[in-house]
Design an enzyme around this catalytic site. Structure first.
Site, short mmCIF file in Angstrom:
data_model
loop_
_atom_site.label_atom_id
_atom_site.label_comp_id
_atom_site.label_asym_id
_atom_site.label_seq_id
_atom_site.Cartn_x
_atom_site.Cartn_y
_atom_site.Cartn_z
N ASP A 168 43.31 -4.76 -20.93
CA ASP A 168 43.82 -3.87 -21.98
C ASP A 168 42.93 -3.62 -23.20
O ASP A 168 42.68 -2.49 -23.55
CB ASP A 168 45.16 -4.40 -22.48
N GLU A 400 48.34 -17.48 -19.81
CA GLU A 400 47.87 -16.13 -19.50
C GLU A 400 46.34 -16.07 -19.57
O GLU A 400 45.69 -15.47 -18.73
CB GLU A 400 48.51 -15.15 -20.49
C1 GLC Z 1 48.78 -7.83 -20.01
C2 GLC Z 1 47.53 -7.75 -19.16
C3 GLC Z 1 47.78 -6.87 -17.96
C4 GLC Z 1 49.00 -7.41 -17.20
C5 GLC Z 1 50.21 -7.50 -18.14
C6 GLC Z 1 51.40 -8.19 -17.50
O1 GLC Z 1 49.10 -6.59 -20.54
O2 GLC Z 1 46.46 -7.25 -19.90
O3 GLC Z 1 46.67 -6.84 -17.13
O4 GLC Z 1 49.29 -6.62 -16.11
O5 GLC Z 1 49.87 -8.26 -19.26
O6 GLC Z 1 51.05 -9.49 -17.15
#
Ligand code: GLC
Length: 438
Positions: A168, A400
Site C-alpha cells: 500500500d 502483520e
Molecule cells: C494491508 C496490506 C494489504 C492486505 C491488507 C489486508 O492493507 O497492505 O496487502 O491485503 O492489509 O491484510
C-alpha cells in the site's frame, strides 16, 4: 517456544479468524475478506483443514464481477469499524447481488495457490470438482487483467490504485502521489479507523490517505469503467510484484489446465508476452533491478524495494540476472544481524523500519522470495530468509509486519501493525510443513 507449539498457535490464528466461510486478515484492523490474503490463507489451511481451504477460495470468487474483475475486498458482512467501507466504494451496480465488494483488485495469487495446495490435496475426492469450478474463474480474472489493464497490448498489466499492489504505502508510489493535486478533494482524516486501532506512526499519513480516497472517488465517478479511468487517472503503474505474480499464476494455471484436460493456449500466449516484456521493459540493466513503470510519466520508477526481486519467484530471469539481483539484495537489503528481507532497501532515503511497506519485513514477500531463491539454487540465502521468518514469528507472534533491526540495539517492539495476522500464520505453516518446491 518450540516449533510444534508455534505451529499449533498458527493454526489457531487461522481458526480464530475464520468467519462463516472465509477468513479475515486480522480482527483488529481488517474485518472482511481480502483478495490476495485469501490465496495465502488457503495454502495454510491445505495442511490441516482441506474443506476450509476450498471454501476460502470459493467464497472469494463469489465477489467476482461480471467482467472478471476480482475485488480486493468482499464485504460478506458489514462492519462499521473499517474505512473506506461500502458507502465509499459505491459498487452496488457492479458487484454480484449476493456479496458487496470494493471496486479495485489485488495481485493474482490464486493460480499458484492452487498449485501449492494440489501437493497436499490431490487425493481429496472433492479436489478435482473444486478445480473444475474455480479454474475458469481464475482464467476470467486474468483475462480481465489482459483486456482491461493492458492498453498497449504489451503483456504488462497496470494498477490504478496503490491498494491494488498489495504494498500500500511503498515508496514506489511516492512520486506518482506527489503529483496528485488534492486541494479540492475531501479530507478523510476523521473517518480513518486504522490509525486509531494501531499506532499511527506505523500507518500511512493523512496526506497520503486523502490521495488514496481521491482515487476511489474518481473511479466511482466513472462507474468503474476502466477505459474512462485510464484516461482520467493520474495513477497507472506497471508493478513488478503484480506482474510477477500474474506470470507465476499463469504458469500454475497451465499446469492445472493440463491436469484437467483443458486447453491452455490462451494462457500460454499471455505468458509468453508478459515474460518477454517484463524482461525488456521492466529490467533495468544499469542498476540490476526490475523496476516498476509509470504509464503516466512514461518513466521507470527507480526505487529499490523488495518487489524488484519478484521475477525470481516467477522463475523468469536468467541465471545471470538472478545473480545480479542477489548481489543487490546482499548489498542493499542485508545488514549485519538484521532480519531479512526489509520491504525497502535501507539505502533508500525513504527507508523507515517501522512504517508498513517502507521498511518492515513482510512474511508473504519473504515466502515468495524464499521460493524464488530456491528455484535458482541460492539455498543458503533462501535458508536464511526462512530461518528469519520462522524466528520472527516464534519469538514475537504472527504479526502483520516486523522491524528488521536487531532488538538489542534499537529496543523497539519487533512485531508491528496488526497482531494475529492470518497470512503470516498461514505461511508459517507452509514454511514448516512444505515438502515440495515450485
Ligand atoms: C494491508 C496490506 C494489504 C492486505 C491488507 C489486508 O492493507 O497492505 O496487502 O491485503 O492489509 O491484510
Amino acid at each position: 517456544m518450540n516449533d510444534t507449539h508455534v505451529l499449533e498457535d498458527a493454526k489457531q490464528v487461522l481458526l480464530n479468524n475464520w468467519r462463516d466461510g472465509y477468513t479475515i486478515p486480522s480482527a483488529r484492523l481488517y474485518p472482511f475478506q481480502w483478495n490476495w490474503d485469501s490465496g495465502f490463507i488457503a495454502i495454510g489451511y491445505s495442511y490441516f483443514d482441506e474443506q476450509k481451504a476450498m471454501n476460502e477460495i470459493s467464497n472469494m470468487f463469489k465477489g467476482q464481477w461480471q467482467n472478471g474483475m476480482l475485488p480486493h475486498i468482499n464485504f460478506h458482512q458489514l462492519n462499521p469499524n473499517y474505512f473506506p467501507g461500502l458507502d465509499v466504494w459505491n459498487t452496488q451496480n457492479l458487484a454480484p447481488n449476493t456479496v458487496a465488494t470494493s471496486g479495485i483488485t489485488q495481485p493474482p495469487v490464486f493460480g499458484f495457490a492452487l498449485e501449492r495446495m494440489h501437493a497436499q490435496m490431490q487425493n481429496n475426492l472433492e479436489w478435482l470438482p473444486f478445480l473444475r469450478d474455480i479454474f475458469p474463474k481464475i482464467v476470467a480474472f486474468h483475462r480481465y487483467l489482459y483486456t482491461h489493464r493492458d492498453p498497449f497490448n504489451e503483456g504488462l498489466v497496470y494498477i490504478h490504485h496503490n491498494w491494488e499492489s498489495g504494498t500500500d504505502n511503498s515508496p514506489l508510489w511516492d512520486d506518482a502521489f506527489e503529483k496528485i493535486d488534492v486541494t479540492n478533494a475531501r479530507d478523510v482524516s476523521g473517518l480513518r479507523r486504522d490509525n486509531k486501532n494501531v499506532d499511527a506512526a506505523e500507518r500511512p499519513t493523512n496526506e497520503h490517505y486523502k490521495k488514496y480516497i481521491f482515487l476511489v472517488d474518481l473511479f466511482s465517478k466513472h462507474h468503474y469503467n476502466d477505459e474512462q479511468i485510464f484516461k482520467h487517472t493520474p495513477f497507472a503503474i506497471q508493478d513488478v510484484l503484480f506482474n510477477s505474480m500474474l506470470i507465476k499464476s499463469n504458469k500454475s494455471l497451465i499446469f492445472i489446465g493440463e491436469l484437467l484436460g483443458i486447453n491452455t493456449d490462451e494462457i500460454a500466449l499471455w505468458n509468453e508476452k508478459s515474460i518477454n516484456s517484463i524482461n525488456t521493459k521492466l529490467w533495468d540493466e544499469t542498476s540490476g533491478y526490475y523496476l516498476a513503470y509509470d504509464l503516466k510519466t512514461e518513466q521507470q520508477i527507480a526505487c529499490k524495494v523488495s518487489s524488484c526481486f519478484m521475477p525470481l519467484f516467477a522463475g523468469i530471469c536468467s541465471k545471470a540476472q538472478a545473480q545480479i539481483l542477489v548481489n543487490n539484495l546482499q548489498q542493499h537489503f542485508k545488514k549485519d544481524d538484521w532480519q531479512l528481507c526489509p520491504s525497502c532497501a535501507f539505502t533508500e532515503p525513504s527507508f523507515n523500519p517501522l512504517k508498513y511497506w517502507r521498511g518492515p519485513v513482510w512474511i508473504n514477500v519473504n515466502w515468495m522470495l524464499y521460493n524464488g531463491l530456491l528455484q535458482y539454487g541460492f539455498t543458503e540465502l533462501a535458508a536464511q530468509i526462512k530461518t528469519d521468518s520462522l524466528a520472527l514469528m516464534s519469538n514475537y507472534g504472527c504479526f502483520e509486519y516486523f522491524d528488521p533491526r536487531p532488538t538489542a540495539l534499537y529496543e523497539t517492539k519487533k512485531g508491528i501493525g496488526a497482531d494475529l495476522f492470518s497470512w503470516s500464520a498461514a505461511l508459517y505453516i507452509d514454511f514448516q510443513l512444505n515438502k515440495t518446491h515450485f
